[in-house]
Design a protein around this motif. Structure first.
Motif, PDB file in Angstrom:
ATOM      1  N   GLN A  66      -5.519 110.790  78.374  1.00 44.37           N
ATOM      2  CA  GLN A  66      -4.886 109.974  77.326  1.00 44.37           C
ATOM      3  C   GLN A  66      -4.299 110.865  76.238  1.00 44.37           C
ATOM      4  O   GLN A  66      -3.197 110.620  75.737  1.00 44.37           O
ATOM      5  N   ARG A  67      -5.046 111.896  75.873  1.00 43.14           N
ATOM      6  CA  ARG A  67      -4.599 112.794  74.807  1.00 43.14           C
ATOM      7  C   ARG A  67      -3.346 113.558  75.219  1.00 43.14           C
ATOM      8  O   ARG A  67      -2.418 113.742  74.426  1.00 43.14           O
ATOM      9  N   SER A  68      -3.296 114.022  76.480  1.00 44.79           N
ATOM     10  CA  SER A  68      -2.118 114.758  76.965  1.00 44.79           C
ATOM     11  C   SER A  68      -0.892 113.856  76.995  1.00 44.79           C
ATOM     12  O   SER A  68       0.204 114.273  76.603  1.00 44.79           O
ATOM     13  N   ILE A  69      -1.074 112.625  77.468  1.00 44.77           N
ATOM     14  CA  ILE A  69       0.049 111.684  77.514  1.00 44.77           C
ATOM     15  C   ILE A  69       0.560 111.402  76.106  1.00 44.77           C
ATOM     16  O   ILE A  69       1.768 111.392  75.857  1.00 44.77           O
ATOM     17  N   ALA A  70      -0.359 111.189  75.178  1.00 45.32           N
ATOM     18  CA  ALA A  70       0.038 110.910  73.789  1.00 45.32           C
ATOM     19  C   ALA A  70       0.812 112.084  73.204  1.00 45.32           C
ATOM     20  O   ALA A  70       1.792 111.886  72.476  1.00 45.32           O
ATOM     21  N   ARG A  71       0.388 113.320  73.525  1.00 44.53           N
ATOM     22  CA  ARG A  71       1.096 114.482  73.004  1.00 44.53           C
ATOM     23  C   ARG A  71       2.498 114.593  73.595  1.00 44.53           C
ATOM     24  O   ARG A  71       3.476 114.876  72.884  1.00 44.53           O
ATOM     25  N   LYS A  72       2.621 114.356  74.897  1.00 44.69           N
ATOM     26  CA  LYS A  72       3.930 114.429  75.551  1.00 44.69           C
ATOM     27  C   LYS A  72       4.880 113.373  74.972  1.00 44.69           C
ATOM     28  O   LYS A  72       6.061 113.659  74.720  1.00 44.69           O
ATOM     29  N   ILE A  73       4.357 112.172  74.775  1.00 42.80           N
ATOM     30  CA  ILE A  73       5.178 111.097  74.204  1.00 42.80           C
ATOM     31  C   ILE A  73       5.573 111.433  72.769  1.00 42.80           C
ATOM     32  O   ILE A  73       6.702 111.180  72.337  1.00 42.80           O
ATOM     33  N   SER A  74       4.650 112.033  72.029  1.00 43.20           N
ATOM     34  CA  SER A  74       4.941 112.423  70.649  1.00 43.20           C
ATOM     35  C   SER A  74       6.055 113.462  70.596  1.00 43.20           C
ATOM     36  O   SER A  74       6.950 113.405  69.735  1.00 43.20           O
ATOM     37  N   SER A  75       6.039 114.418  71.531  1.00 39.34           N
ATOM     38  CA  SER A  75       7.104 115.433  71.599  1.00 39.34           C
ATOM     39  C   SER A  75       8.456 114.770  71.836  1.00 39.34           C
ATOM     40  O   SER A  75       9.458 115.104  71.183  1.00 39.34           O
ATOM     41  N   LEU A  76       8.488 113.833  72.769  1.00 40.41           N
ATOM     42  CA  LEU A  76       9.740 113.141  73.086  1.00 40.41           C
ATOM     43  C   LEU A  76      10.196 112.265  71.926  1.00 40.41           C
ATOM     44  O   LEU A  76      11.394 112.170  71.644  1.00 40.41           O
ATOM     45  N   ARG A  77       9.242 111.645  71.257  1.00 41.98           N
ATOM     46  CA  ARG A  77       9.585 110.803  70.101  1.00 41.98           C
ATOM     47  C   ARG A  77      10.283 111.647  69.029  1.00 41.98           C
ATOM     48  O   ARG A  77      11.271 111.214  68.423  1.00 41.98           O
ATOM     49  N   THR A  78       9.759 112.856  68.787  1.00 41.61           N
ATOM     50  CA  THR A  78      10.366 113.758  67.809  1.00 41.61           C
ATOM     51  C   THR A  78      11.775 114.171  68.246  1.00 41.61           C
ATOM     52  O   THR A  78      12.708 114.229  67.439  1.00 41.61           O
ATOM     53  N   TYR A  79      11.926 114.465  69.531  1.00 39.56           N
ATOM     54  CA  TYR A  79      13.218 114.880  70.089  1.00 39.56           C
ATOM     55  C   TYR A  79      14.258 113.760  69.938  1.00 39.56           C
ATOM     56  O   TYR A  79      15.376 113.989  69.452  1.00 39.56           O
ATOM     57  N   PHE A  80      13.885 112.545  70.308  1.00 41.93           N
ATOM     58  CA  PHE A  80      14.836 111.436  70.237  1.00 41.93           C
ATOM     59  C   PHE A  80      15.145 111.038  68.794  1.00 41.93           C
ATOM     60  O   PHE A  80      16.263 110.618  68.493  1.00 41.93           O
ATOM     61  N   LYS A  81      14.188 111.184  67.921  1.00 41.39           N
ATOM     62  CA  LYS A  81      14.441 110.920  66.507  1.00 41.39           C
ATOM     63  C   LYS A  81      15.471 111.912  65.971  1.00 41.39           C
ATOM     64  O   LYS A  81      16.368 111.537  65.203  1.00 41.39           O
TER      65      LYS A  81
END
Length: 299
Positions: A66-81
């Motif tokens: 869960q933690r790894s998925i959340a981190r990967k999604i957070s990276s993408l969220r920053t990129y798309f923002k």
């Protein structure tokens, strides 16, 4: 397939001042997402929240935590923002995507007795290395430092007269950390009798050195602590953040307020510090159940 890839990383490096390790994590996360786009014949411009759910599910199928998925999604969220803010994209699909929830585990920590035992461990036949190891643990425990902050300490960051350390933390942010008298004494001994036997280049600015006279690395610190933990009775897994957790927990149990601990740890948000209130409460309950005579009796 990726848009403004180099521009995004220039932004992370020069504007957000992220560490090299964090930058590498972002690169891995975004490249993994790019591979997913290629496999699914998708483009960044056509993405919607359904595609993001599909990607999140694919990560789960690969047995990511869960933690790894959340981190990967957070990276993408920053990129798309970044893409949306800088007009590379007209919409941001993450605006309509809810990140997976993480089940937070309480951090582990050492008891004060275990800290005392750890400080007595001697790994080497060379006293200069034992002095360095002792200084290393006192710095972690006195200042609650992250391992990256520890290895980057320079001689000029020490102010033993005022019992202070200048620390450069996440995002290149500077803070002043207080250290106790015993830590100052240990550091003076290391500077007088340990470091001069390790240093090879007289102008080396770093405080903690390895046996070759070079700057100590994060992995070097981890290995030292692992070996020291193996000599405890019973053996215990010791790692840098465990000592940081112990620092914060012991301060809270000793009566320090959360805001002070937040400043000392270098947390941006008080929410990151509040986890220690749960640990302290748990410790209090355990102590109460052991000590109170009525807690031992059946109703």
């Amino acid at each position: 397939m990726l848009i403004a890839y180099q521009e995004f990383f220039d932004y992370l490096i020069y504007e957000r001042s992220l560490s090299p390790l964090t930058i590498q994590a972002y690169k891995r996360d975004i490249k993994e997402f790019a591979l997913f786009l290629q496999q699914e014949s998708l483009t960044i411009q056509d993405l919607d929240h359904k595609d993001l759910r599909l990607y999140s599910s694919s990560l789960l199928r690969k047995n990511n935590s869960q933690r790894s998925i959340a981190r990967k999604i957070s990276s993408l969220r920053t990129y798309f923002k970044f893409l949306n803010k800088n007009k590379y994209l007209t919409t941001n699909p993450f605006s309509y995507f809810e990140s997976p929830r993480i089940t937070h585990r309480l951090p582990e920590f050492l008891s004060f007795k275990e800290i005392e035992e750890l400080l007595k461990v001697k790994l080497s036949e060379k006293e200069e290395l034992n002095l360095r190891n002792l200084a290393l643990i006192h710095l972690l425990y006195a200042g609650g430092l992250r391992v990256s902050e520890l290895i980057n300490l320079k001689l000029s960051d020490l102010d033993l007269e005022n019992k202070e350390l200048r620390v450069i933390g996440k995002g290149n942010k500077e803070r002043i950390v207080l250290i106790y008298d015993l830590a100052c004494s240990v550091l003076r001994n290391y500077l007088l009798n340990g470091r001069p036997l390790l240093v090879k280049e007289i102008d080396c600015p770093y405080l903690l050195l390895n046996k070759l006279g070079n700057k100590l690395t994060s992995r070097g610190v981890e290995l030292i602590l692992e070996k020291m933990g193996q000599q405890m009775k019973p053996p215990k897994r010791i790692y840098p953040h465990l000592i940081r957790h112990s620092f914060a927990t012991h301060l809270l149990e000793g009566g320090a307020d959360l805001r002070s601990i937040q400043e000392l740890l270098g947390h941006e948000s008080i929410e990151a510090t509040q986890v220690y209130t749960h640990i302290s409460s748990q410790t209090l309950q355990t102590g109460f159940r052991k000590a109170h005579p009525h807690s031992k009796k059946a109703p």
